[in-house]
Design a protein around this motif. Sequence first.
Motif, PDB file in Angstrom:
ATOM      1  N   ARG A 245       0.863  -1.188   0.000  1.00 47.24           N
ATOM      2  CA  ARG A 245       0.000   0.000   0.000  1.00 47.24           C
ATOM      3  C   ARG A 245       0.894   1.230   0.000  1.00 47.24           C
ATOM      4  O   ARG A 245       1.757   1.366   0.866  1.00 47.24           O
ATOM      5  CB  ARG A 245      -0.919  -0.003   1.222  1.00 47.24           C
ATOM      6  N   LEU A 246       0.686   2.096  -0.984  1.00 47.45           N
ATOM      7  CA  LEU A 246       1.490   3.316  -1.122  1.00 47.45           C
ATOM      8  C   LEU A 246       0.633   4.524  -0.793  1.00 47.45           C
ATOM      9  O   LEU A 246      -0.486   4.650  -1.290  1.00 47.45           O
ATOM     10  CB  LEU A 246       2.030   3.443  -2.546  1.00 47.45           C
ATOM     11  N   GLY A 247       1.162   5.408   0.042  1.00 53.28           N
ATOM     12  CA  GLY A 247       0.400   6.565   0.486  1.00 53.28           C
ATOM     13  C   GLY A 247       0.708   7.822  -0.300  1.00 53.28           C
ATOM     14  O   GLY A 247       1.532   7.840  -1.217  1.00 53.28           O
ATOM     15  N   ASP A 248       0.057   8.883   0.093  1.00 58.22           N
ATOM     16  CA  ASP A 248       0.269  10.222  -0.450  1.00 58.22           C
ATOM     17  C   ASP A 248       1.570  10.777   0.126  1.00 58.22           C
ATOM     18  O   ASP A 248       1.839  10.632   1.314  1.00 58.22           O
ATOM     19  CB  ASP A 248      -0.926  11.087  -0.012  1.00 58.22           C
ATOM     20  N   LYS A 249       2.377  11.406  -0.716  1.00 57.52           N
ATOM     21  CA  LYS A 249       3.659  11.961  -0.239  1.00 57.52           C
ATOM     22  C   LYS A 249       3.467  13.005   0.856  1.00 57.52           C
ATOM     23  O   LYS A 249       4.377  13.269   1.634  1.00 57.52           O
ATOM     24  CB  LYS A 249       4.437  12.575  -1.402  1.00 57.52           C
ATOM     25  N   ARG A 250       2.286  13.627   0.910  1.00 56.14           N
ATOM     26  CA  ARG A 250       2.022  14.619   1.953  1.00 56.14           C
ATOM     27  C   ARG A 250       1.772  13.962   3.301  1.00 56.14           C
ATOM     28  O   ARG A 250       1.722  14.628   4.329  1.00 56.14           O
ATOM     29  CB  ARG A 250       0.800  15.465   1.584  1.00 56.14           C
ATOM     30  N   SER A 251       1.588  12.636   3.290  1.00 60.40           N
ATOM     31  CA  SER A 251       1.254  11.908   4.512  1.00 60.40           C
ATOM     32  C   SER A 251       2.457  11.114   4.985  1.00 60.40           C
ATOM     33  O   SER A 251       3.458  11.001   4.279  1.00 60.40           O
ATOM     34  CB  SER A 251       0.064  10.981   4.226  1.00 60.40           C
ATOM     35  N   ILE A 252       2.363  10.556   6.187  1.00 57.75           N
ATOM     36  CA  ILE A 252       3.412   9.650   6.662  1.00 57.75           C
ATOM     37  C   ILE A 252       2.913   8.218   6.711  1.00 57.75           C
ATOM     38  O   ILE A 252       3.653   7.306   7.039  1.00 57.75           O
ATOM     39  CB  ILE A 252       3.941  10.068   8.056  1.00 57.75           C
ATOM     40  N   THR A 253       1.616   8.013   6.404  1.00 59.09           N
ATOM     41  CA  THR A 253       1.041   6.672   6.421  1.00 59.09           C
ATOM     42  C   THR A 253       0.599   6.286   5.018  1.00 59.09           C
ATOM     43  O   THR A 253       0.444   7.130   4.140  1.00 59.09           O
ATOM     44  CB  THR A 253      -0.167   6.599   7.374  1.00 59.09           C
ATOM     45  N   SER A 254       0.372   4.990   4.836  1.00 56.82           N
ATOM     46  CA  SER A 254       0.064   4.478   3.502  1.00 56.82           C
ATOM     47  C   SER A 254      -1.342   3.910   3.414  1.00 56.82           C
ATOM     48  O   SER A 254      -1.643   3.143   2.508  1.00 56.82           O
ATOM     49  CB  SER A 254       1.071   3.388   3.136  1.00 56.82           C
ATOM     50  N   ASN A 255      -2.199   4.278   4.356  1.00 53.28           N
ATOM     51  CA  ASN A 255      -3.522   3.671   4.367  1.00 53.28           C
ATOM     52  C   ASN A 255      -4.343   4.081   3.155  1.00 53.28           C
ATOM     53  O   ASN A 255      -4.324   5.229   2.727  1.00 53.28           O
ATOM     54  CB  ASN A 255      -4.266   4.056   5.651  1.00 53.28           C
ATOM     55  N   LEU A 256      -5.086   3.107   2.607  1.00 47.84           N
ATOM     56  CA  LEU A 256      -5.884   3.358   1.407  1.00 47.84           C
ATOM     57  C   LEU A 256      -6.979   4.391   1.650  1.00 47.84           C
ATOM     58  O   LEU A 256      -7.393   5.087   0.734  1.00 47.84           O
ATOM     59  CB  LEU A 256      -6.504   2.045   0.904  1.00 47.84           C
ATOM     60  N   HIS A 257      -7.447   4.496   2.894  1.00 47.18           N
ATOM     61  CA  HIS A 257      -8.481   5.487   3.220  1.00 47.18           C
ATOM     62  C   HIS A 257      -7.936   6.909   3.155  1.00 47.18           C
ATOM     63  O   HIS A 257      -8.699   7.856   3.115  1.00 47.18           O
ATOM     64  CB  HIS A 257      -9.077   5.216   4.610  1.00 47.18           C
ATOM     65  N   GLY A 258      -6.620   7.044   3.155  1.00 44.14           N
ATOM     66  CA  GLY A 258      -6.020   8.366   3.068  1.00 44.14           C
ATOM     67  C   GLY A 258      -5.607   8.724   1.649  1.00 44.14           C
ATOM     68  O   GLY A 258      -4.780   9.605   1.441  1.00 44.14           O
ATOM     69  N   GLY A 259      -6.156   8.040   0.656  1.00 44.61           N
ATOM     70  CA  GLY A 259      -5.861   8.335  -0.740  1.00 44.61           C
ATOM     71  C   GLY A 259      -4.713   7.525  -1.310  1.00 44.61           C
ATOM     72  O   GLY A 259      -4.094   7.925  -2.301  1.00 44.61           O
TER      73      GLY A 259
END
Length: 363
Positions: A245-259
């Motif tokens: 699962r790859l996250g948004d670069k603006r985030s520190i997490t890779s959860n799918l619910h976070g885009g």
Amino acid sequence: MRADARSLGIMTRCQGSHFVDKGYYKKLTLYGRKHGIRVFVFSPRQVNFSSRTVKGFEYRNGSWQANVFPLPALIYDRCFVGPAYRHYKPFVEKLQNDRNITFLGRGLSGKWQVHQMLSKSPLLSSYLPPTEILSFATVQDMLQKHGAVVIKPMAGTHGIGVVRIKETKSGYEATGRNRENRPFRRQIRDTAGLKTFVASFTSGRKFLVQPYLKLHTPDGTPFDVRVLVQKNGQGEWETTGKAVRLGDKRSITSNLHGGGKAEPLSAFLARHFKPAVHSRIDQTINQLAQELPRFLEDCHGRLVELGIDVGIDTAGNVWVIEVNSRPGRTVFRLIDDPVAKRHSITQPVRYAHYLMKERVGGY
């Protein structure tokens, strides 16, 4: 009235006829029906313990239809733990203590309890990040040792409320997701400001603090590996699938619910790690998938499935980030893995069928 021996109740939080994961539960219902198992969805708050019945919903003729069912012999617990869970917990516990009902598995309590259990294993403990219950003193101590920490809610899901705090030349920087799951970044001038931020952000909830691990690709994309392990039709643990699962670069997490996005594990590892490191990571993840479910079940009690979230840092070290007893399945649809997608849906029914045969000594 005894529990209905050929029924499987999916226990979840319902608001009237509204409940999440309807698509998944529809597939469970149709697969169960093929095997002579009646599957329905219900809220623990709708159980009538006097008549041993429950109001629920069953998928029939193309729609979810309300009905009153005898209490099921088997319950698949999908009541996600969160702030509202306290309204359901007394009813869940009463069902768990009913000698005529078997839970496919009992939900894990929380991140701290899981960490304490896994810490007892000499093998598994070596893959756990140092973890403490959050206080401002523990945040300061870890910042001094590591320069950056992560704080996360004990009972949080989907990466909500996970924040990295790091020291900077001008003070501190906090980066993460707020309670509405929106990414944010905040500059904090001094220790007093940091103390105010931590107190305000964590107010009313229990948090953990860990060293910040560099769980990202060279271009700064956060990622983790979701490993889904489930009991099969013989009552044995089996790995259903693995995906990145790859996250948004603006985030520190890779959860799918976070885009976030998803891709197959092997191709990802081949792209980012040398062959020898790739092979070692693969072996470690496979070992964790074999050892962790059995050990955790010995400590906790019966489980039916686990989502094991594995982090891989920039040096290729493997870490157990989180273990979830009510895992999602979206990642296997996103990577177009039809076998994992099918097994992720059918295994709980196969395991329920196995338990039914065990209860009555075969048909």
